[in-house]
Design a protein around this motif. Structure first.
Motif, PDB file in Angstrom:
ATOM      1  N   TYR A  69     -25.867  44.036  34.824  1.00 22.93           N
ATOM      2  CA  TYR A  69     -25.765  42.687  34.255  1.00 22.93           C
ATOM      3  C   TYR A  69     -25.029  42.738  32.915  1.00 22.93           C
ATOM      4  O   TYR A  69     -24.140  41.927  32.647  1.00 22.93           O
ATOM      5  N   ALA A  70     -25.379  43.715  32.071  1.00 25.87           N
ATOM      6  CA  ALA A  70     -24.718  43.852  30.772  1.00 25.87           C
ATOM      7  C   ALA A  70     -23.230  44.144  30.949  1.00 25.87           C
ATOM      8  O   ALA A  70     -22.387  43.602  30.228  1.00 25.87           O
ATOM      9  N   ARG A  72     -21.334  43.282  33.557  1.00 20.44           N
ATOM     10  CA  ARG A  72     -20.682  42.046  34.024  1.00 20.44           C
ATOM     11  C   ARG A  72     -20.455  41.081  32.871  1.00 20.44           C
ATOM     12  O   ARG A  72     -19.404  40.461  32.768  1.00 20.44           O
ATOM     13  N   ARG A  73     -21.431  40.947  31.986  1.00 20.40           N
ATOM     14  CA  ARG A  73     -21.275  40.054  30.827  1.00 20.40           C
ATOM     15  C   ARG A  73     -20.189  40.564  29.904  1.00 20.40           C
ATOM     16  O   ARG A  73     -19.415  39.796  29.356  1.00 20.40           O
ATOM     17  N   SER A  74     -20.135  41.883  29.725  1.00 19.45           N
ATOM     18  CA  SER A  74     -19.136  42.482  28.851  1.00 19.45           C
ATOM     19  C   SER A  74     -17.732  42.240  29.394  1.00 19.45           C
ATOM     20  O   SER A  74     -16.832  41.857  28.657  1.00 19.45           O
ATOM     21  N   ALA A  76     -16.838  39.889  31.528  1.00 19.54           N
ATOM     22  CA  ALA A  76     -16.571  38.448  31.496  1.00 19.54           C
ATOM     23  C   ALA A  76     -16.205  37.986  30.097  1.00 19.54           C
ATOM     24  O   ALA A  76     -15.305  37.166  29.913  1.00 19.54           O
ATOM     25  N   SER A  77     -16.868  38.512  29.087  1.00 17.09           N
ATOM     26  CA  SER A  77     -16.593  38.053  27.723  1.00 17.09           C
ATOM     27  C   SER A  77     -15.287  38.614  27.184  1.00 17.09           C
ATOM     28  O   SER A  77     -14.716  38.076  26.245  1.00 17.09           O
ATOM     29  N   ALA A  82     -12.600  33.728  28.957  1.00 18.86           N
ATOM     30  CA  ALA A  82     -13.898  33.588  28.300  1.00 18.86           C
ATOM     31  C   ALA A  82     -13.690  33.140  26.856  1.00 18.86           C
ATOM     32  O   ALA A  82     -13.299  33.901  25.998  1.00 18.86           O
ATOM     33  N   ALA A  85     -19.622  31.680  24.898  1.00 18.87           N
ATOM     34  CA  ALA A  85     -20.708  32.457  25.489  1.00 18.87           C
ATOM     35  C   ALA A  85     -21.385  31.637  26.573  1.00 18.87           C
ATOM     36  O   ALA A  85     -21.470  30.415  26.462  1.00 18.87           O
ATOM     37  N   PRO A  86     -21.879  32.275  27.624  1.00 19.13           N
ATOM     38  CA  PRO A  86     -22.589  31.536  28.665  1.00 19.13           C
ATOM     39  C   PRO A  86     -23.847  30.896  28.105  1.00 19.13           C
ATOM     40  O   PRO A  86     -24.484  31.454  27.223  1.00 19.13           O
ATOM     41  N   LEU A  89     -28.263  31.995  32.457  1.00 17.47           N
ATOM     42  CA  LEU A  89     -28.169  33.235  33.216  1.00 17.47           C
ATOM     43  C   LEU A  89     -27.460  32.962  34.525  1.00 17.47           C
ATOM     44  O   LEU A  89     -27.381  31.828  34.983  1.00 17.47           O
ATOM     45  N   PRO A  90     -26.938  34.012  35.173  1.00 19.73           N
ATOM     46  CA  PRO A  90     -26.253  33.813  36.454  1.00 19.73           C
ATOM     47  C   PRO A  90     -27.182  33.221  37.503  1.00 19.73           C
ATOM     48  O   PRO A  90     -28.378  33.370  37.425  1.00 19.73           O
TER      49      PRO A  90
END
Length: 99
Positions: A69-70, A72-74, A76-77, A82, A85-86, A89-90
């Motif tokens: 998850y971390a 994927r966020r990294s 994506a950001s 991007a 910030a989202p 949560l997904p």
């Protein structure tokens, strides 16, 4: 029908537990404690939720889930699309903050 077989059954969300939801207890080697809490001690939902939180910290699968998850966020950001910030949560559930 399930309510007729187990009238005292209550639902409890166990985010990140996997499928079946008891998988995290098995990986963390806390399944016997979970069974005892549910069937013998009739523990409250808060006690079972706390056991789940402790078990997540011990379970390799959950640690892997957090790392993915971390990552994927990294990714994506860091993408050009991007810009913010989202705000949630997904899709697919939530992850409780660790205690």
């Amino acid at each position: 029908m399930l309510g007729q077989l187990a009238p005292n059954l209550r639902l409890l969300a166990l985010p990140g537990a996997g499928h079946p939801a008891t998988q995290i207890f098995t990986e963390a080697k806390t399944y016997a404690t979970f069974q005892e809490a549910v069937f013998e001690k009739a523990a409250g939902l808060a006690q079972i939720k706390q056991l789940h939180r402790v078990s997540r910290l011990k379970a390799p699968r959950y640690q892997s889930l957090l790392e993915n998850y971390a990552l994927r966020r990294s990714i994506a950001s860091s993408s050009p699309e991007a810009t913010t910030a989202p705000t949630s949560l997904p899709t697919g559930g939530s992850v409780d903050p660790l205690p």
